[in-house]
Design a protein around this motif. Structure first.
Motif, short mmCIF file in Angstrom:
data_model
loop_
_atom_site.label_atom_id
_atom_site.label_comp_id
_atom_site.label_asym_id
_atom_site.label_seq_id
_atom_site.Cartn_x
_atom_site.Cartn_y
_atom_site.Cartn_z
N THR A 1 34.58 -38.91 2.99
CA THR A 1 34.96 -38.04 1.87
C THR A 1 36.44 -38.23 1.59
O THR A 1 37.25 -38.30 2.52
N SER A 2 36.80 -38.32 0.34
CA SER A 2 38.21 -38.44 -0.04
C SER A 2 38.46 -37.64 -1.31
O SER A 2 37.59 -37.52 -2.17
N PHE A 3 39.65 -37.07 -1.38
CA PHE A 3 40.04 -36.37 -2.60
C PHE A 3 41.55 -36.43 -2.73
O PHE A 3 42.27 -36.70 -1.76
N GLY A 4 42.03 -36.19 -3.94
CA GLY A 4 43.47 -36.23 -4.13
C GLY A 4 43.85 -36.10 -5.59
O GLY A 4 43.00 -35.84 -6.46
N THR A 5 45.12 -36.28 -5.85
CA THR A 5 45.66 -36.21 -7.20
C THR A 5 46.59 -37.40 -7.41
O THR A 5 47.25 -37.86 -6.48
N THR A 6 46.62 -37.90 -8.61
CA THR A 6 47.61 -38.91 -8.99
C THR A 6 48.30 -38.43 -10.26
O THR A 6 47.68 -37.75 -11.09
N PHE A 7 49.57 -38.74 -10.39
CA PHE A 7 50.28 -38.29 -11.59
C PHE A 7 51.27 -39.34 -12.03
O PHE A 7 51.68 -40.21 -11.26
N ASN A 8 51.63 -39.26 -13.31
CA ASN A 8 52.62 -40.18 -13.86
C ASN A 8 53.44 -39.44 -14.90
O ASN A 8 52.97 -38.45 -15.49
N GLN A 9 54.66 -39.90 -15.10
CA GLN A 9 55.56 -39.24 -16.04
C GLN A 9 56.46 -40.28 -16.69
O GLN A 9 56.90 -41.24 -16.05
N THR B 1 48.46 -45.37 -4.23
CA THR B 1 48.46 -45.79 -5.63
C THR B 1 47.04 -46.20 -6.00
O THR B 1 46.38 -46.92 -5.25
N THR B 2 46.56 -45.72 -7.14
CA THR B 2 45.21 -46.05 -7.57
C THR B 2 45.24 -46.67 -8.96
O THR B 2 46.08 -46.33 -9.79
N PHE B 3 44.32 -47.60 -9.18
CA PHE B 3 44.18 -48.24 -10.49
C PHE B 3 42.69 -48.31 -10.81
O PHE B 3 41.92 -48.94 -10.09
N ASP B 4 42.29 -47.63 -11.88
CA ASP B 4 40.89 -47.56 -12.29
C ASP B 4 40.68 -48.37 -13.56
O ASP B 4 41.49 -48.30 -14.50
N VAL B 5 39.58 -49.12 -13.59
CA VAL B 5 39.20 -49.88 -14.78
C VAL B 5 37.71 -49.64 -15.06
O VAL B 5 36.88 -49.72 -14.14
N GLN C 1 41.59 -47.94 -18.68
CA GLN C 1 42.29 -48.17 -17.43
C GLN C 1 43.27 -47.04 -17.16
O GLN C 1 43.77 -46.41 -18.10
N ASN C 2 43.51 -46.79 -15.87
CA ASN C 2 44.36 -45.67 -15.49
C ASN C 2 45.09 -46.03 -14.20
O ASN C 2 44.47 -46.45 -13.23
N LEU C 3 46.41 -45.87 -14.21
CA LEU C 3 47.24 -46.17 -13.05
C LEU C 3 48.01 -44.92 -12.66
O LEU C 3 48.58 -44.23 -13.51
N GLY C 4 48.04 -44.61 -11.37
CA GLY C 4 48.75 -43.43 -10.93
C GLY C 4 49.16 -43.51 -9.47
O GLY C 4 48.61 -44.27 -8.68
N VAL C 5 50.16 -42.71 -9.12
CA VAL C 5 50.63 -42.57 -7.75
C VAL C 5 50.51 -41.12 -7.36
O VAL C 5 50.85 -40.23 -8.14
N GLY C 6 49.99 -40.85 -6.16
CA GLY C 6 49.82 -39.46 -5.79
C GLY C 6 49.39 -39.27 -4.36
O GLY C 6 49.65 -40.11 -3.49
N LEU C 7 48.71 -38.16 -4.13
CA LEU C 7 48.30 -37.74 -2.79
C LEU C 7 46.83 -38.07 -2.58
O LEU C 7 46.00 -37.87 -3.46
#
Length: 301
Positions: free
Chosen positions: A34-42, A270-274, A290-296
């Motif tokens: 199981t994994s969960f988290g948040t990624t954010f960009n600004q 860091t996650t990258f979704d396509v 596509q979505n790129l983000g850095v987070g927890l």
């Protein structure tokens, strides 16, 4: 507002991680992850930059939850996979959705050869909230003489939803890769929102005029899954599905979902979704997100 949400969720997740206790490993026939988290960009720019370059600041937040359980005993293999993703972006025009996915898959297999199984599968996919084609509607004139174009509702919870039932053969040469072949797979496309169901033919995901459900039969459905560590601390999870319709062999529905996850340390990633789609019922062009983000990120056990 979105900045406050990001800060609150980050503090909440950090608090949970700091107090989390080690999870005991399951010694039964189940393997669970199981994994969960948040990624954010600004992105932010000062006044001169905005004036000269025409840029606009933005802040975005994605939340995800993945759970997978696999049961192996003797010749029986049972895999359950749940993936939830949701993302928002604020660039000065209000909150807008960037990613929205509900995915559940359960597959029961019976091994009849070292790398081959008979299987039965149920798959469900939809989304959480409304989606819009922004500024694509009719023009509206304000009392002060200014005008704007309305947003057009194009999707919603269970609009669409895809349910697929299949039986067939699975090739599983390793723990990280498998491919299924399902002749005669069934698929239901649901558009429960009446406003979307009554929209233009090209906006109903192939559901016939005046109806909310479309039933389809595949000559063959092929699904390939890859879950592999391609380098140290870098994982690639990929799913490709092809639905070959018996009554229109030239209109094959294709969908590719890929997710790269690079772990910086135990909790930062860091996650990258396509996502790549080619459904002629939806569009004659290839759709790419596509979505790129850095987070927890927190994974257990």
């Amino acid at each position: 507002m979105l900045k406050k949400i990001i800060i609150s969720l980050s503090l909440l997740l950090c608090s949970f991680l700091s107090n989390a206790q080690e999870v005991k490993r399951d010694t039964s026939y189940w393997k669970k992850k199981t994994s969960f988290g948040t990624t954010f960009n600004q992105a932010s720019f000062n006044g001169p930059w905005q004036t000269v370059q025409g840029a606009r600041g933005s802040v975005g937040l994605n939340v995800f939850f993945n759970a997978k359980g696999e049961y192996n005993k003797a010749k029986v293999n049972w895999v359950n996979d749940l993936q939830l993703q949701y993302g928002l972006l604020d660039n000065g025009n209000g909150l807008r959705k960037t990613i929205d996915r509900v995915f559940f898959d359960t597959k029961l297999g019976q091994k009849f050869a070292p790398e081959w199984l008979f299987f039965a599968n149920f798959n469900f996919q939809t989304q959480f909230t409304k989606g819009y084609n922004y500024d694509a509607g009719p023009e509206v004139i304000n009392p002060d003489g200014t005008s704007y174009k309305e947003d057009v509702l194009v999707s919603n919870l269970f609009s669409p939803a895809f349910i697929t039932e299949s039986i067939g053969f699975e090739w599983k040469p390793s723990k990280m890769f498998n491919m299924t072949f399902a002749p005669g797979a069934l698929r239901q496309t649901i558009v429960a929102d009446k406003k979307i169901a009554l929209s233009k033919p090209g906006e109903r995901y192939g559901v016939p005029d005046g109806q909310t459900i479309r039933n389809e039969v595949a000559l063959m459905q092929i699904v390939a899954n890859l879950d592999k560590d391609i380098a140290k601390n870098i994982n690639l999870k990929c799913r490709y599905a092809a639905f070959i319709k018996y009554n229109n062999l030239g209109a094959i529905d294709n969908r590719l979902d890929a997710k790269f996850t690079a772990k910086v340390n135990k909790y930062i990633s860091t996650t990258f979704d396509v996502i790549v789609l080619y459904f002629q019922d939806q569009s004659t062009q290839v759709q790419v997100a596509q979505n790129l983000g850095v987070g927890l990120l927190y994974t257990f056990p």
